[in-house]
Design an enzyme around this catalytic site. Sequence first.
Site, PDB file in Angstrom:
ATOM      1  N   GLY A  17      -0.855  42.238 -20.426  1.00  0.00           N
ATOM      2  CA  GLY A  17      -1.042  42.071 -21.863  1.00  0.00           C
ATOM      3  C   GLY A  17      -2.486  42.356 -22.228  1.00  0.00           C
ATOM      4  O   GLY A  17      -3.226  42.970 -21.443  1.00  0.00           O
ATOM      5  N   GLY A  55      -5.256  40.599 -22.363  1.00  0.00           N
ATOM      6  CA  GLY A  55      -6.304  40.096 -21.475  1.00  0.00           C
ATOM      7  C   GLY A  55      -6.456  40.994 -20.251  1.00  0.00           C
ATOM      8  O   GLY A  55      -7.552  41.452 -19.916  1.00  0.00           O
ATOM      9  N   THR A  56      -5.341  41.291 -19.604  1.00  0.00           N
ATOM     10  CA  THR A  56      -5.361  42.109 -18.382  1.00  0.00           C
ATOM     11  C   THR A  56      -5.821  43.529 -18.698  1.00  0.00           C
ATOM     12  O   THR A  56      -6.584  44.136 -17.936  1.00  0.00           O
ATOM     13  CB  THR A  56      -3.940  42.126 -17.766  1.00  0.00           C
ATOM     14  OG1 THR A  56      -3.536  40.772 -17.550  1.00  0.00           O
ATOM     15  CG2 THR A  56      -3.890  42.881 -16.461  1.00  0.00           C
ATOM     16  N   THR A 102       4.232  41.756 -22.388  1.00  0.00           N
ATOM     17  CA  THR A 102       4.067  40.384 -22.878  1.00  0.00           C
ATOM     18  C   THR A 102       5.272  39.964 -23.706  1.00  0.00           C
ATOM     19  O   THR A 102       5.811  40.757 -24.480  1.00  0.00           O
ATOM     20  CB  THR A 102       2.792  40.183 -23.744  1.00  0.00           C
ATOM     21  OG1 THR A 102       2.870  38.911 -24.398  1.00  0.00           O
ATOM     22  CG2 THR A 102       2.610  41.243 -24.810  1.00  0.00           C
ATOM     23  N   HIS A 113       8.269  27.614 -20.963  1.00  0.00           N
ATOM     24  CA  HIS A 113       8.319  28.740 -20.028  1.00  0.00           C
ATOM     25  C   HIS A 113       9.724  29.270 -19.762  1.00  0.00           C
ATOM     26  O   HIS A 113       9.866  30.280 -19.068  1.00  0.00           O
ATOM     27  CB  HIS A 113       7.616  28.341 -18.722  1.00  0.00           C
ATOM     28  CG  HIS A 113       6.143  28.171 -18.925  1.00  0.00           C
ATOM     29  ND1 HIS A 113       5.614  27.025 -19.473  1.00  0.00           N
ATOM     30  CD2 HIS A 113       5.102  29.010 -18.717  1.00  0.00           C
ATOM     31  CE1 HIS A 113       4.296  27.160 -19.583  1.00  0.00           C
ATOM     32  NE2 HIS A 113       3.965  28.347 -19.129  1.00  0.00           N
ATOM     33  N   ASP A 124       4.924  37.992 -25.984  1.00  0.00           N
ATOM     34  CA  ASP A 124       4.379  37.700 -27.323  1.00  0.00           C
ATOM     35  C   ASP A 124       4.472  38.887 -28.283  1.00  0.00           C
ATOM     36  O   ASP A 124       4.353  38.708 -29.497  1.00  0.00           O
ATOM     37  CB  ASP A 124       2.907  37.278 -27.216  1.00  0.00           C
ATOM     38  CG  ASP A 124       2.698  36.102 -26.288  1.00  0.00           C
ATOM     39  OD1 ASP A 124       3.641  35.305 -26.127  1.00  0.00           O
ATOM     40  OD2 ASP A 124       1.601  35.972 -25.716  1.00  0.00           O
ATOM     41  N   MET A 132       6.986  30.156 -28.009  1.00  0.00           N
ATOM     42  CA  MET A 132       5.689  30.736 -27.622  1.00  0.00           C
ATOM     43  C   MET A 132       5.307  31.894 -28.542  1.00  0.00           C
ATOM     44  O   MET A 132       5.992  32.165 -29.531  1.00  0.00           O
ATOM     45  CB  MET A 132       5.750  31.193 -26.167  1.00  0.00           C
ATOM     46  CG  MET A 132       5.651  30.054 -25.174  1.00  0.00           C
ATOM     47  SD  MET A 132       5.605  30.698 -23.492  1.00  0.00           S
ATOM     48  CE  MET A 132       5.116  29.246 -22.581  1.00  0.00           C
ATOM     49  N   ARG A 162       1.594  32.818 -28.728  1.00  0.00           N
ATOM     50  CA  ARG A 162       0.152  32.714 -28.967  1.00  0.00           C
ATOM     51  C   ARG A 162      -0.156  32.828 -30.454  1.00  0.00           C
ATOM     52  O   ARG A 162       0.409  32.097 -31.231  1.00  0.00           O
ATOM     53  CB  ARG A 162      -0.628  33.747 -28.145  1.00  0.00           C
ATOM     54  CG  ARG A 162      -0.446  33.569 -26.634  1.00  0.00           C
ATOM     55  CD  ARG A 162      -1.534  34.203 -25.844  1.00  0.00           C
ATOM     56  NE  ARG A 162      -2.797  33.518 -26.036  1.00  0.00           N
ATOM     57  CZ  ARG A 162      -3.158  32.392 -25.417  1.00  0.00           C
ATOM     58  NH1 ARG A 162      -2.356  31.830 -24.538  1.00  0.00           N
ATOM     59  NH2 ARG A 162      -4.320  31.850 -25.647  1.00  0.00           N
TER      60      ARG A 162
HETATM   61  O1  F6P Z   1       1.141  35.163 -23.225  1.00  0.00           O
HETATM   62  C1  F6P Z   1       2.347  34.665 -22.741  1.00  0.00           C
HETATM   63  C2  F6P Z   1       2.403  33.168 -22.882  1.00  0.00           C
HETATM   64  O2  F6P Z   1       3.673  32.746 -22.436  1.00  0.00           O
HETATM   65  C3  F6P Z   1       2.108  32.641 -24.278  1.00  0.00           C
HETATM   66  O3  F6P Z   1       3.181  32.806 -25.166  1.00  0.00           O
HETATM   67  C4  F6P Z   1       1.742  31.216 -23.969  1.00  0.00           C
HETATM   68  O4  F6P Z   1       0.872  30.667 -24.940  1.00  0.00           O
HETATM   69  C5  F6P Z   1       1.022  31.326 -22.660  1.00  0.00           C
HETATM   70  O5  F6P Z   1       1.438  32.543 -22.067  1.00  0.00           O
HETATM   71  C6  F6P Z   1       1.288  30.185 -21.732  1.00  0.00           C
HETATM   72  O6  F6P Z   1       0.502  30.353 -20.603  1.00  0.00           O
HETATM   73  P1  F6P Z   1       0.610  29.437 -19.301  1.00  0.00           P
HETATM   74  O7  F6P Z   1       1.658  30.049 -18.433  1.00  0.00           O
HETATM   75  O8  F6P Z   1      -0.744  29.510 -18.714  1.00  0.00           O
HETATM   76  O9  F6P Z   1       0.994  28.064 -19.744  1.00  0.00           O
END
Ligand code: F6P
Length: 361
Positions: free
Chosen positions: A115, A117-118, A138, A285, A140, A182, A184
């Site tokens: 995504g 960040g990477t 992603t 998740h 998101d 989720m 973000r």
């Molecule tokens: O970016 C993907 C995501 O699932 C977001 O929707 C969520 O905020 C975040 O990662 C959760 O990250 P982690 O797995 O570190 O809890």
Amino acid sequence: MTKRIGILTGGGDCPGLNAVIRGVVKSAVCRGWEVVGIEDGFDGFLHAEKCRVLGLEEVRGILPRGGTILGTTNRGNPFCYPIMRDGKVEQVDVSDEVVSRIGLLGISGLVVVGGDGTLKIALELMRRGVPIVGVPKTIDNDLLETDVTFGYNTALETATDALDKLHSTAESHHRVMVLEVMGRYAGWIALESGIAGGADVILIPEIPYDLEKVGAAIVERGRRGRRFSVVVAAEGAFPKGGDRVIRECAGCKTVVERLGGIGEQLSRELGGFLEMDIRATVLGHLQRGGSPSTFDRCLGSRFGVKAVELIDAGAFGQMACLKGRKICSVPIEDAIRTLNLIDPDGEMVRHAESLGIMLGR
Ligand code: F6P
């Protein structure tokens, strides 16, 4: 000519990663190339045992599997890599080591599946001479320059299924059910699953919500004989007058803020307005796990093939993307310029409101 290419998956996992890995391996092997899989994102370059050859045997049967056979991490940034020193965590720059390992491994093209960040990290490594192509991943769906990222479709299916299930129990108990999803800083999962799952209220970060109006909409439904309501709230949603600052780690520009909790918060807030039972569910998740949908398997596979085509053409710095029904490519730089957010005055929001869904305003 025989080439050796690398592939890694970075950031949070998502359904369809294995389809990309398989697509890369199959099309590279067809060309007579060798593929090295790097485990746990860029971290893998720091450990010799985490770099292994991936052949047809290694990718057999992985298409329907969730997660990534290579492992991943959303903490592994070689430009600010966490190490323990004197009992404290310190961020150090290990990018020189990563660049030199890539050279030593003889990798002449690296597929980075990730995504924003990477892909930001990938771009920094590109500037240090690493030949990289990107694949947009992603749940998101917040990357620009692609109609959709892979993984998003499966997450939507999961969220819609949860809304269907919440509907029946909400109706039986005459309750307000809040589902936190989720996404973000982007409300895509909330908005599209909310439309598909017939939500009464959808709250997204792009439209700060007015609590009184949300409460009034639920009361009004009750007056019309609908004694239950289903609310879907994106994890990044926030009330009017509050603010949502997109937090980045100063040194490495990687989004690090941990979101979550809006479901419970909203239930508490609504409790002050409503004489109804309110329950919150955090889908969490579950949205990232499980077997990818048909759409994500196909998209991930095609992205994998495209990544190899890009390496073959020497088109480094490009990211595979979907435009309409065609797989194309765009500069990675353009895809991560800013986040792909929902236009509050755009068509999808307008359509949701035309369906009678309350968007918090
Ligand atoms: O970016 C993907 C995501 O699932 C977001 O929707 C969520 O905020 C975040 O990662 C959760 O990250 P982690 O797995 O570190 O809890």
